[in-house]
Design an enzyme around this catalytic site. Sequence first.
Site, mmCIF file in Angstrom:
data_model
loop_
_atom_site.group_PDB
_atom_site.id
_atom_site.type_symbol
_atom_site.label_atom_id
_atom_site.label_comp_id
_atom_site.label_asym_id
_atom_site.label_seq_id
_atom_site.Cartn_x
_atom_site.Cartn_y
_atom_site.Cartn_z
ATOM 1 C CE LYS A 203 0.587 -10.977 5.983
ATOM 2 N NZ LYS A 203 1.357 -12.169 6.760
ATOM 3 C CB SER B 180 4.407 -13.016 4.593
ATOM 4 O OG SER B 180 3.612 -13.533 5.739
ATOM 5 C CB SER C 88 3.927 -14.425 8.254
ATOM 6 O OG SER C 88 4.325 -15.364 7.701
#
Lengths: 477, 504
Positions: B81, B156, B180
Site C-alpha cells: 500500500k 482505504s 481499511s
Amino acid sequence: MSGKYEAVIGLEVHVELNTKSKIFCSCPTEFGKEPNTQVCPVCLGLPGVLPVLNEEAVRKAVQAALALNCEITSYAKFDRKNYFYPDLPKAYQISQYDLPLARNGWIELSGGKRIGIRRVHLEEDAGKLVHQGDITSAAFSFADYNRCGVPLIEIVSEPDIRDPEEARDYLTRLKGILQHIGVSDCRMEEGSLRVDANVSVRPVGSREFGTRTELKNIGSFRAVYRGLSYEIERQSKLLDRGEPVIQETRHWDEQNGVTRSLRGKEEAQDYRYFPEPDLVPLQLDPDWVEEIRRTLPELPEARKARFVREYGLPEYDADVLVSSPPIANFYEECVRLFGEPKTVSNWVMGELFRLLNDSGMEPEELKLRPSELVSLLKMTREGVVSGKIAKDVFEQMFRTGEDPESIVKKHNLVQISDKSALEPLVLQVIAENPKVVDDYKSGKKQAFAFLVGQVMKATKGRANPAVVNELLHKRLD
Amino acid sequence: MILELWQLTVHELSQLLLRKEVSATELLESVWGRIEEVEDQVKSYITLDPEGARAAAAESQRLLESGRPRSALEGIPCGLKDVLSTKGLRTTCGSKILSNYVPPYDATAVQALKEAGTVILGKTNMDEFAMGSSCENSGFFPTHNPWDLTRVPGGSSGGSASAVAAGEAMFTLGSDTGGSVRQPASLCGVVGMKPTYGAVSRYGLIAFASSLDQIGPLTRDVTDCAMVLDFIVKHDPMDSTSVEIKRGSYLEALRPADEAVKGLKIGVPKEYMGKGLEPGVEAQVKKALELLQELGAEVEECSLPHSSYALDAYYVIAPAEASSNLARYDGVRYGYRSKQYDDLIDMYRKTRAEGFGPEVKRRIMLGTYALSAGYYDAYYLKAQKVRTLIREDFDKVFAKFDVIAGPTSPTVAFKLGEKVDDPLAMYLSDIFTIPVNLAGLPGISVPCGFSEGLPVGLQFIGKAFDESTLLRVAYATEQACSLGNMAVLCARALAKGTKEGARG
C-alpha cells in the site's frame, strides 16, 4: 520606577541538555556543524517516522529538577504542541502540557529569598532559520535542522521576582546549579540557555497582578536586567498616564535599548495540545529517581560551605567563586597546586574577574590554565617578579595565552634584588633630590616613599622594594 | 484445469520455488503478465517498479538456485500500500501533496519483507492518507473491484485488496485504522487481517491516526496470512508503541478445521446483526456460523452495548490525530508546493488547499475543531471516554467468549460513485470494523460466501495478541465454506466484466 509601583516578574528558561544524542533519535547534538548534517528522517519529521525517548535526556532532566528542589511527577506524559513554522518540521513540538516531569521547586537568592519554580518539563528543540536580511523583509530564509530534536528543559518560575536585580540573581544561580550538576553548558551566546521574561507592574500594596507583557530576544543576563528595567519603566509611565498595558510579546532591541511590540496585535495562539500517541506515558521508577538524587554532584550551596570550611575563605569570597563552576574549578585546582587559598582567591576575584569583565568573556570561555597562574604565583613568592609586575604579566598571559616564564624573559621583567646593581641608582636618586632628602631628615617620613618610588621608576618597577628600602635606610639614617 | 502461476497461493508457490520446480523469474513474469493484462481496468497500482522487481527476482533466483533462500517468502511477488515508506521508491500516500516524494528509508515492515526475499512489484492505490472506504478518495484515480468493474474495491487499502483478488500480486500489505484492511478484503473476496495494536511496527507507515493505525496483510487464503504475519509481527525499537510478545509461529499454529474450533466459544454481537445489514450478507454470515457450529463451535449471541457510539468517537479521535499528523505537509521541505504565493502563510494555505483532496480537508477541519480550546473537553476527551467504554465492552465479552464473529461490512461492494457525495453513508461502511481499532484488538476478515455474485466477508475479533486463535477459526471457516479457488473465480468474473465493458 517612581516607587508607586512594584514589578511582578516570572521567567521561563529553556536549557539545552548536553546529551550526546537527540531526544527522539540518535543524531548527534554537537553545536556549530555544517547546516543539516546532524539530521535523520526522525528529526526531520519525514512521513512515517516515530519518536523514541532518549533515557539520558530523562536522566539529566530529573537531575536538574532534583537540584532545583522539585517534586518528580510519578506519572508524566508527552503532548503535542501544534503550530506551523518552517523551523518545526512536524508542525508540532513534542512537549509536556498538563503532566510535566517535575513541579514545585525553588532557588534561593543571595539574601535568602526563595523564588518558586512552578514546573520543569522536557521537550524537543526546533531548528533554526537564517534569514536573508531582516526578518520582516527577507526575500527568503534558509532552514537548518541540526538543532531540531536537541533535548530541552523548560524551567518556569513562579511570579515571585520583584525587580531586575532579583531576576539576574535568579538566573546566575540557576545557571550555576545546572553547570555544577553538568547537565548543560548554559551558553546563552550559543542558545543553549534562553530566557523569556513575563513582567507586569502594579501599585505597591496591591495583591492583583497587572497586565503582563512577554519579553523575547534576550541575549544575555545583562540584557535581562536592561530589558526588564526598560519594560517596568514603560509600563509604569503608561499607568501614570492612565493608559492600559497591552498584553503582548515584545522584542528586546539590544542596540537601541528599547522593547518593541513584535506583532501588531496579539494573536490568540491555540496550540491544540493533546497527548502524544506515539509515545507511552513516562512512569519513573521511584528507586531510579532516588538513585539520581543520591548521586547528584555537589551543588553550589554545599560547595560554598565547603570553601568556607576547607579554605577558610570569607562567605563573600566563597559565594562569588561558586557562582560559576568553571571559576570554582579553576580556583580549586590553583589551590591544590599552590596552597594559600586566600592569595589565590584575591587573584581570581581581583585580576581574573577584572580581565574577564573588560574583555566581555564568559568564564566558560577562559583559556588560561590553573597551572599557568600557579607558575606566576610561585615566581612572585620566590621573588622572581614583583607583585606589581606580576599583574602586568598576568594580563599578558590572559590576552596572549603565553606562559609567564616566557613573558618575563621576553620583556626582561625579572625583579632586581642585587644590591650592587641597585646601589648606584639609590645614590643617583639621593643626589638628584636634595630637597626631599632634607625633608626626610627633618622628620617628614612620607618623603622616604617618594625616594623609593623614584628608584622603582628608574628600574621600570623591577627593583625589589625591600632591597631598595634597605639601601636607602642605610644611606640616609 | 492447469492454473497459471499467479492463480496459486503463497504457500503453494513457496513449495514450488524451494523445490526448484518454478523459478522466481518465471513467477514474476507470470504476475507481471497478469498486471499488464488487467491493470488498465482494475487500476490497483499508483506506482509499478518493473526494474526493481526484476532485479529482486533475479537475486531471489540466484539464492534459490544456490540453495540459500532467505526465507519461505523468497521470490514471492507482493504489492505494498502506498502508505508504506519504501527507500528510493516514490511513496504518495494517495495524495497529490506527496506526488513527488521519494523516502530515504524503508518502513520496518517493508524492510522485513525485503530481508525475507520477497519481490516488491509496486505501490498500491488507496484513499488519500487512508481516509475513505472505497478508494475513490485517491488523489490520482479510483480502483475498480475486479469482481465487478462498476463497483468499488473498498478502502482505504482498495488497491491492495484488488491486486490480490485480480492476481496482480501474490499478497499485499495494507494499513487498517478503522477497517481499511478488513473492509476491502471483504469486498474483494480475500483474507485481510488487522493485528493487535503494537504487534506490527508502525515505523515508516505514514501516519493517519497514530493510536489506531496498524499494518496488516491481504492474502488469497488464511495460510498465506499466517505466513506473512510471521515475518512482520516483531518488536521494533524504532516504535515506542511496539510490543515485545512471546509467540510461536502463526503458520504452525494452524490446525485442521474440526480440531481448531471444537469447543470454541464464539460470541455474535446482536448489535452487529441488526439494522443496516444487507439481507444477503446476513444470510451468508449466518450460514458460515452454522457450519462452524456443526464443526463443534459454541455460537451464542452476545452484546457490545456501546457499539452505536463507536463511529462518533472514531470520527473525533481519528481526525484529531490526523489534523496533527498531516500538518507537516506544508510545502517547506518536500512534496508539493504551490507555484504562486505572496508570503509564508499564503504558501501554506495554497499548498494545502491545492495538495489535499476534499475528504482529507474535511477531516483536518473536524480534528482541528475537536482539539481547539474550549471544545477539547466536549469532543476529544469525551471521545476518549467512549473509547474506554468500548474497550470494556470487549473485555466483558472476552471473559466469556474466545472470539467474536460478525459481518465485516454491512454490504457487498457498492457502485462507484454511489456514496461519494454522502460521507455519512460512506462512514457507515466501517461500522463493524471501527470498534476493533478503538479497542486495539486483532480482527480478520475471511470470505464466507457470495451475495448477488459478490464476495461476503466474515469478521472475527480476538483477544489482544491472540492472533493464533483468530487464524485458526478463520482457517476453519475457509475449509468449511470451501468457496473454491477465489483467484480463478475472480478472474472469470473479471474476464466477463471486461468483455461487457468492451461491448458497452
